[in-house]
Design a protein around this motif. Structure first.
Motif, PDB file in Angstrom:
ATOM      1  N   GLU A 147       0.731  -1.385  -0.233  1.00  7.93           N
ATOM      2  CA  GLU A 147      -0.558  -0.761   0.415  1.00  7.93           C
ATOM      3  C   GLU A 147       1.033   1.332  -0.250  1.00  7.93           C
ATOM      4  O   GLU A 147       0.759   2.151  -1.028  1.00  7.93           O
ATOM      5  CB  GLU A 147      -0.807  -0.268   1.063  1.00  7.93           C
ATOM      6  CG  GLU A 147      -1.469   1.114   0.855  1.00  7.93           C
ATOM      7  CD  GLU A 147      -3.085   0.553   2.201  1.00  7.93           C
ATOM      8  OE1 GLU A 147      -3.932   0.845   2.490  1.00  7.93           O
ATOM      9  OE2 GLU A 147      -2.963   0.664   3.886  1.00  7.93           O
ATOM     10  N   GLU A 148       1.744   0.842   0.610  1.00  5.91           N
ATOM     11  CA  GLU A 148       2.638   2.268   1.188  1.00  5.91           C
ATOM     12  C   GLU A 148       3.789   2.459  -0.682  1.00  5.91           C
ATOM     13  O   GLU A 148       3.545   3.507  -0.520  1.00  5.91           O
ATOM     14  CB  GLU A 148       4.379   1.794   2.170  1.00  5.91           C
ATOM     15  CG  GLU A 148       3.086   2.680   3.397  1.00  5.91           C
ATOM     16  CD  GLU A 148       4.188   2.357   4.202  1.00  5.91           C
ATOM     17  OE1 GLU A 148       5.574   1.638   4.083  1.00  5.91           O
ATOM     18  OE2 GLU A 148       3.532   1.711   5.969  1.00  5.91           O
ATOM     19  N   ALA A 149       4.212   1.957  -1.241  1.00  8.20           N
ATOM     20  CA  ALA A 149       4.699   1.449  -2.142  1.00  8.20           C
ATOM     21  C   ALA A 149       3.552   2.102  -3.983  1.00  8.20           C
ATOM     22  O   ALA A 149       3.913   2.255  -4.515  1.00  8.20           O
ATOM     23  CB  ALA A 149       5.764   0.230  -2.893  1.00  8.20           C
ATOM     24  N   GLY A 150       2.588   1.369  -3.188  1.00 12.66           N
ATOM     25  CA  GLY A 150       1.378   1.398  -4.321  1.00 12.66           C
ATOM     26  C   GLY A 150       0.703   0.909  -5.225  1.00 12.66           C
ATOM     27  O   GLY A 150       1.196   0.762  -6.568  1.00 12.66           O
ATOM     28  N   VAL A 151       1.412  -0.107  -4.561  1.00 12.63           N
ATOM     29  CA  VAL A 151       1.189  -1.100  -6.119  1.00 12.63           C
ATOM     30  C   VAL A 151       0.076  -2.190  -5.607  1.00 12.63           C
ATOM     31  O   VAL A 151       0.004  -3.239  -6.303  1.00 12.63           O
ATOM     32  CB  VAL A 151       2.738  -2.194  -5.674  1.00 12.63           C
ATOM     33  CG1 VAL A 151       4.157  -1.552  -6.175  1.00 12.63           C
ATOM     34  CG2 VAL A 151       2.681  -2.912  -4.603  1.00 12.63           C
ATOM     35  N   ALA A 175      -0.067 -10.172  -7.372  1.00 10.94           N
ATOM     36  CA  ALA A 175       0.705  -8.718  -7.482  1.00 10.94           C
ATOM     37  C   ALA A 175       1.297  -8.619  -6.704  1.00 10.94           C
ATOM     38  O   ALA A 175       2.413  -8.284  -7.593  1.00 10.94           O
ATOM     39  CB  ALA A 175      -0.712  -7.319  -6.177  1.00 10.94           C
ATOM     40  N   GLN A 176       2.031  -9.510  -6.118  1.00  9.39           N
ATOM     41  CA  GLN A 176       3.153 -10.029  -5.164  1.00  9.39           C
ATOM     42  C   GLN A 176       4.103 -10.960  -6.212  1.00  9.39           C
ATOM     43  O   GLN A 176       5.321  -9.832  -6.033  1.00  9.39           O
ATOM     44  CB  GLN A 176       3.642 -10.500  -4.190  1.00  9.39           C
ATOM     45  CG  GLN A 176       2.455  -9.724  -2.683  1.00  9.39           C
ATOM     46  CD  GLN A 176       3.034  -8.042  -2.052  1.00  9.39           C
ATOM     47  OE1 GLN A 176       4.025  -8.578  -2.527  1.00  9.39           O
ATOM     48  NE2 GLN A 176       1.903  -7.390  -2.917  1.00  9.39           N
TER      49      GLN A 176
END
Length: 182
Positions: A147-151, A175-176
């Motif tokens: 979330e912090e990385a916007g991914v 996504a990961q």
């Protein structure tokens, strides 16, 4: 999928322990002795994943009709896994042979009402488990970092829609993998 398999297997164990313990208590066993088998975890987990697939295909039908299909699938899974265990181990851990409504000692037709009730409860239990696990996902370090990385993919965590919550872990895991892959 693995997390759902594990949750379903544990849920099946709990339900079986409650069922066999209540049945023992009704037979005046003061200790309400309950039992299950280690083999049941993968059987319950795999059967529930199959029920998810059937549920998606039968969604337009009324819930009581879907539950009939689930009941047939549950009986089929119990019979098939019992037969397989009998071939591999030389015996099936559960043996219904002495019971009047048993089929080859592997299933009991008089359990149909209990399996139908379980089938009726499948969708609400599934939705509850998926909602809880999607909420739990939000609190993992991996999710917070993504979330912090916007991914985090858009729509990864559906808000308030438990029926769609099953896609949560799969989308996040994909996504990961995409993020980690070169």
């Amino acid at each position: 999928m693995l997390s759902r398999f594990l949750l379903y297997g544990c849920t099946g164990w709990v339900l079986e322990v409650l069922f066999t313990g209540a049945n023992a208590a009704l037979r005046r066993d003061r200790s309400a002795t309950a039992q299950t088998y280690l083999w049941m975890h993968p059987i319950y987990g795999g059967t529930a994943l199959a029920l998810e697939e059937v549920s998606a295909r039968l969604k337009p039908l009324p819930r009581p009709v879907r539950a009939l299909a689930y009941t047939a699938l549950i009986f089929g899974a119990e019979y098939a896994t019992g037969w397989l265990l009998k071939k591999v181990l030389g015996r099936c851990p559960w043996d219904y042979t002495p019971h009047r409504w048993s089929v080859h000692g592997l299933i009991r037709l008089d359990y149909a009402p209990a399996w139908y009730l379980t089938a009726l409860l499948f969708e609400p239990v599934r939705d509850g488990l998926l909602h809880v696990t999607s909420d739990a996902l939000r609190h993992t370090p991996e999710y917070r970092e993504a979330e912090e990385a916007g991914v985090v993919p858009a729509g990864c965590l559906p808000e308030g829609e438990a029926e769609q919550a099953g896609v949560v872990a799969t989308r996040f895991e994909r996504a990961q993998v995409v993020e980690v892959s070169p």
